[in-house]
Design a protein around this motif. Structure first.
Motif, mmCIF file in Angstrom:
data_model
loop_
_atom_site.group_PDB
_atom_site.id
_atom_site.type_symbol
_atom_site.label_atom_id
_atom_site.label_comp_id
_atom_site.label_asym_id
_atom_site.label_seq_id
_atom_site.Cartn_x
_atom_site.Cartn_y
_atom_site.Cartn_z
ATOM 1 N N MET A 1 0.789 -1.190 0.059
ATOM 2 C CA MET A 1 0.028 -0.088 0.113
ATOM 3 C C MET A 1 0.820 1.200 0.184
ATOM 4 S SD MET A 1 -3.084 1.044 2.738
ATOM 5 C CE MET A 1 -1.935 1.350 4.155
ATOM 6 N N LEU A 2 1.887 1.441 0.901
ATOM 7 C CA LEU A 2 2.619 2.472 0.862
ATOM 8 C C LEU A 2 3.717 2.588 -0.336
ATOM 9 C CD1 LEU A 2 3.412 2.435 4.742
ATOM 10 C CD2 LEU A 2 1.508 3.986 3.584
ATOM 11 N N GLY A 3 4.354 1.475 -0.592
ATOM 12 C CA GLY A 3 4.836 1.736 -1.750
ATOM 13 C C GLY A 3 4.412 2.085 -2.978
ATOM 14 N N PHE A 4 2.919 1.569 -3.359
ATOM 15 C CA PHE A 4 2.192 2.053 -4.414
ATOM 16 C C PHE A 4 1.673 3.382 -4.101
ATOM 17 C CE2 PHE A 4 -1.590 2.655 -7.238
ATOM 18 C CZ PHE A 4 -1.345 1.821 -8.297
ATOM 19 N N GLY A 5 1.578 3.656 -2.865
ATOM 20 C CA GLY A 5 1.354 5.242 -2.699
ATOM 21 C C GLY A 5 2.244 6.245 -2.960
ATOM 22 N N LEU A 6 3.453 5.812 -2.547
ATOM 23 C CA LEU A 6 4.467 6.735 -3.048
ATOM 24 C C LEU A 6 4.791 6.829 -4.688
ATOM 25 C CD1 LEU A 6 7.140 5.455 -0.228
ATOM 26 C CD2 LEU A 6 6.076 7.886 -0.362
ATOM 27 N N GLY A 7 4.412 5.665 -5.154
ATOM 28 C CA GLY A 7 4.477 5.978 -6.821
ATOM 29 C C GLY A 7 3.419 6.750 -7.350
ATOM 30 N N LEU A 8 2.422 6.630 -6.680
ATOM 31 C CA LEU A 8 1.091 7.673 -7.144
ATOM 32 C C LEU A 8 1.657 9.258 -6.803
ATOM 33 C CD1 LEU A 8 -2.136 5.898 -5.879
ATOM 34 C CD2 LEU A 8 -1.424 6.079 -8.355
ATOM 35 N N ARG A 9 2.277 9.274 -5.827
ATOM 36 C CA ARG A 9 2.971 10.592 -5.657
ATOM 37 C C ARG A 9 4.026 11.131 -6.822
ATOM 38 N NH1 ARG A 9 4.835 12.200 0.549
ATOM 39 N NH2 ARG A 9 2.701 12.930 1.230
ATOM 40 N N GLN A 10 4.813 10.170 -7.146
ATOM 41 C CA GLN A 10 5.634 10.607 -8.237
ATOM 42 C C GLN A 10 4.867 11.123 -9.609
ATOM 43 O OE1 GLN A 10 7.984 7.588 -11.162
ATOM 44 N NE2 GLN A 10 9.184 7.831 -9.324
ATOM 45 N N LEU A 11 3.809 10.444 -9.795
ATOM 46 C CA LEU A 11 2.807 10.835 -10.707
ATOM 47 C C LEU A 11 1.913 12.287 -10.305
ATOM 48 C CD1 LEU A 11 1.198 7.514 -11.834
ATOM 49 C CD2 LEU A 11 2.991 8.440 -12.762
ATOM 50 N N ALA B 1 3.764 -14.026 -5.317
ATOM 51 C CA ALA B 1 4.043 -14.402 -4.082
ATOM 52 C C ALA B 1 3.628 -13.226 -2.812
ATOM 53 C CB ALA B 1 5.522 -14.506 -3.962
ATOM 54 N N ALA B 2 3.171 -12.211 -3.242
ATOM 55 C CA ALA B 2 2.942 -11.145 -2.357
ATOM 56 C C ALA B 2 2.038 -10.144 -3.365
ATOM 57 C CB ALA B 2 3.926 -10.221 -1.899
ATOM 58 N N THR B 3 1.291 -9.306 -2.575
ATOM 59 C CA THR B 3 0.370 -8.335 -3.225
ATOM 60 C C THR B 3 1.275 -7.335 -3.868
ATOM 61 O OG1 THR B 3 -1.457 -8.545 -1.812
ATOM 62 C CG2 THR B 3 -1.205 -6.533 -2.790
ATOM 63 N N SER B 4 2.473 -7.154 -3.092
ATOM 64 C CA SER B 4 3.531 -6.317 -3.743
ATOM 65 C C SER B 4 4.010 -6.603 -5.148
ATOM 66 C CB SER B 4 4.752 -5.928 -2.750
ATOM 67 O OG SER B 4 5.472 -7.232 -2.683
ATOM 68 N N VAL B 5 3.963 -7.801 -5.582
ATOM 69 C CA VAL B 5 4.354 -8.424 -7.161
ATOM 70 C C VAL B 5 3.082 -7.445 -7.979
ATOM 71 C CG1 VAL B 5 4.384 -10.111 -8.655
ATOM 72 C CG2 VAL B 5 5.327 -10.426 -6.254
ATOM 73 N N VAL B 6 1.974 -7.457 -7.577
ATOM 74 C CA VAL B 6 0.750 -6.903 -8.282
ATOM 75 C C VAL B 6 0.848 -5.543 -8.345
ATOM 76 C CG1 VAL B 6 -1.743 -6.854 -8.728
ATOM 77 C CG2 VAL B 6 -0.506 -9.077 -7.650
ATOM 78 N N ALA B 7 1.197 -5.046 -7.239
ATOM 79 C CA ALA B 7 1.495 -3.326 -7.175
ATOM 80 C C ALA B 7 2.733 -2.955 -8.035
ATOM 81 C CB ALA B 7 1.524 -3.146 -5.618
ATOM 82 N N GLU B 8 3.662 -3.539 -8.133
ATOM 83 C CA GLU B 8 4.971 -3.246 -8.742
ATOM 84 C C GLU B 8 4.441 -3.348 -10.205
ATOM 85 O OE1 GLU B 8 8.620 -3.203 -11.094
ATOM 86 O OE2 GLU B 8 7.274 -4.843 -10.898
ATOM 87 N N SER B 9 3.828 -4.330 -10.598
ATOM 88 C CA SER B 9 3.413 -4.438 -12.114
ATOM 89 C C SER B 9 2.683 -3.511 -12.560
ATOM 90 C CB SER B 9 2.566 -5.907 -11.922
ATOM 91 O OG SER B 9 2.089 -6.229 -13.449
ATOM 92 N N LEU B 10 1.623 -2.933 -11.413
ATOM 93 C CA LEU B 10 0.775 -1.728 -12.109
ATOM 94 C C LEU B 10 1.540 -0.454 -11.894
ATOM 95 C CD1 LEU B 10 -1.891 -1.000 -12.923
ATOM 96 C CD2 LEU B 10 -2.757 -0.842 -10.465
ATOM 97 N N LEU B 11 2.441 -0.399 -11.030
ATOM 98 C CA LEU B 11 3.514 0.977 -11.153
ATOM 99 C C LEU B 11 4.046 0.837 -12.171
ATOM 100 C CD1 LEU B 11 4.719 0.822 -7.425
ATOM 101 C CD2 LEU B 11 3.211 2.504 -8.262
ATOM 102 N N SER B 12 4.568 -0.305 -12.751
ATOM 103 C CA SER B 12 5.430 -0.219 -13.884
ATOM 104 C C SER B 12 4.702 -0.019 -15.280
ATOM 105 C CB SER B 12 6.095 -1.629 -13.942
ATOM 106 O OG SER B 12 6.219 -1.850 -15.348
ATOM 107 N N ARG B 13 3.445 -0.324 -15.472
ATOM 108 C CA ARG B 13 2.337 0.096 -16.437
ATOM 109 C C ARG B 13 2.085 1.472 -16.492
ATOM 110 N NH1 ARG B 13 -0.326 -5.369 -17.573
ATOM 111 N NH2 ARG B 13 0.878 -6.878 -16.472
ATOM 112 N N LEU B 14 2.220 2.035 -15.060
ATOM 113 C CA LEU B 14 1.777 3.499 -15.102
ATOM 114 C C LEU B 14 2.870 4.355 -15.284
ATOM 115 C CD1 LEU B 14 -0.122 3.379 -11.811
ATOM 116 C CD2 LEU B 14 -1.156 4.310 -13.868
ATOM 117 N N GLY B 15 4.083 3.711 -15.605
ATOM 118 C CA GLY B 15 5.301 4.384 -15.975
ATOM 119 C C GLY B 15 6.193 4.993 -14.741
ATOM 120 N N VAL B 16 5.936 4.475 -13.828
ATOM 121 C CA VAL B 16 6.452 5.083 -12.480
ATOM 122 C C VAL B 16 7.743 4.414 -12.630
ATOM 123 C CG1 VAL B 16 6.515 4.490 -9.857
ATOM 124 C CG2 VAL B 16 4.356 5.383 -11.061
#
Ligand code: 5GP
Ligand code: MN
Ligand code: MN
Length: 323
Positions: A35-45, A132-147
């Motif tokens: 959650m926090l890793g993804f949130g920081l990624g959204l901040r970059q956007l 293996a973790a929700t963070s795998v899904v989160a990172e995949s979405l971050l990468s598709r968002l160009g973060v």
């Protein structure tokens, strides 16, 4: 597909749109880290997401050192009808506690998860049971968002990945997991420091408490369909006697499950006089998610849990019967 839908939902959101991030009750490293890793990624956007989790709203060690804590708000202050809701690591709606209503009130909801038992709730469910973790899904979405991953994001995602793979030891620790870990490490995070904080650091009193719990463990070779059960428990009195708080019990089951005679491990942690938080682990022969779901909980095939009501003996009997 759903990935494109999720990317669109985030990209299309107007600049002033409110984004609420939520994760499951009593959040673990994967819930908070993704959650926090993804949130920081959204901040970059250029977004300003808010993050929270259901009551009891308290952050406990080792998570008090996570980057991105500034995104957290008390669930009582969470917007009633966010434009976008993003949900992390919750296998069912009930795991969102009092925040579950946001799935209805939010304009759009995206659900990131990896539990096989996830019923695919929310408008856009991104559920990957092989992750293996929700963070795998989160990172995949971050990468598709160009973060672009930075060190703070990477530390959050690494905590999540290390937590749910048990330090890269569990079943779903694939080459893709190690490749993701490599990309996270390339940002300069310190794996030894993070792992020590997560797994190898506990108050002296907690160590003594673990000693008591290990000393009273029982081995039942015939349980679990002949697969063998090892179980133990920690009471509220144990916590008082050793002057410890509940969160120190998080790694307890890892100390108990080493018994080689047992396939299934069960650790019961007392919540109140007649309430136990029950953790289950399997080494392969038994699907403990089925056991947990049957008793009102959930989880993964090899790691699951539920809340048991009754005396210690009654709750252990429930587990034996289900096995
Ligand atoms: P732990 O034993 O580490 O608390 O939890 C292991 C896994 O079981 C978690 O990842 C979670 O998916 C699941 N789990 C634990 N407790 C509960 C519970 O009370 N309800 C549900 N639905 N799942 C649980
Ligand atoms: Mn979790
Ligand atoms: Mn998880």
């Amino acid at each position: 597909d759903e990935w494109a839908g999720a990317v669109e939902a985030i990209r299309r959101l107007p600049a002033e749109g409110t984004i609420l991030l939520v994760c499951h009750v009593n959040p673990d490293g994967d819930a908070l880290g993704s959650m926090l890793g993804f949130g920081l990624g959204l901040r970059q956007l250029g977004r300003e997401p808010l993050a929270t989790f259901p009551a009891p709203y308290e952050l406990v060690p080792p998570f008090t050192e996570l980057p991105g804590l500034e995104l957290l708000i008390d669930p009582a202050e969470a917007p009633a009808a966010p434009d976008l809701l993003i949900c992390f690591d919750a296998a069912s709606i009930g795991r969102l506690g009092e925040l579950a209503d946001r799935l209805d009130t939010a304009n759009t909801s995206i659900v990131l998860d990896h539990h096989a038992s996830n019923a695919r709730f929310g408008d856009i469910p991104l559920v990957e049971p092989t992750a293996a973790a929700t963070s795998v899904v989160a990172e995949s979405l971050l990468s598709r968002l160009g973060v672009t991953l930075d060190k703070a994001m990477a530390e959050c995602l690494y905590v999540a990945l290390a937590t749910d793979t048990g330090s890269f030891k569990f079943d779903l620790t694939t080459s893709a997991v190690h490749e993701l870990a490599a990309r996270l490490l390339a940002t300069g995070i310190r794996p030894a420091e993070i792992s020590r904080r997560l797994f190898d650091s506990r108050p002296f009193g907690a160590m003594k408490l673990y000693g008591d719990v290990l000393a009273r463990a029982s081995l039942e070779p015939a349980a679990a369909g002949g697969a063998g059960l090892v179980w133990s428990y920690a009471t509220l009195e144990d916590l008082v006697r050793h002057d410890q708080r509940r969160h120190v019990l998080e790694g307890l089951i890892d100390a108990v499950r080493v018994a080689e005679e047992a396939d299934v491990t069960c650790v019961l942690k007392q919540v109140s006089a007649q309430e136990w938080s029950v953790s289950l682990r399997s080494k392969g022969a038994v699907d403990v998610a089925r056991v947990a779901v049957g008793l009102g909980g959930g989880g993964h095939r090899l790691a699951a849990g539920f809340t048991g009501l009754g005396t210690l003996a009654e709750v252990v009997d429930l587990v034996r019967a289900a096995l």
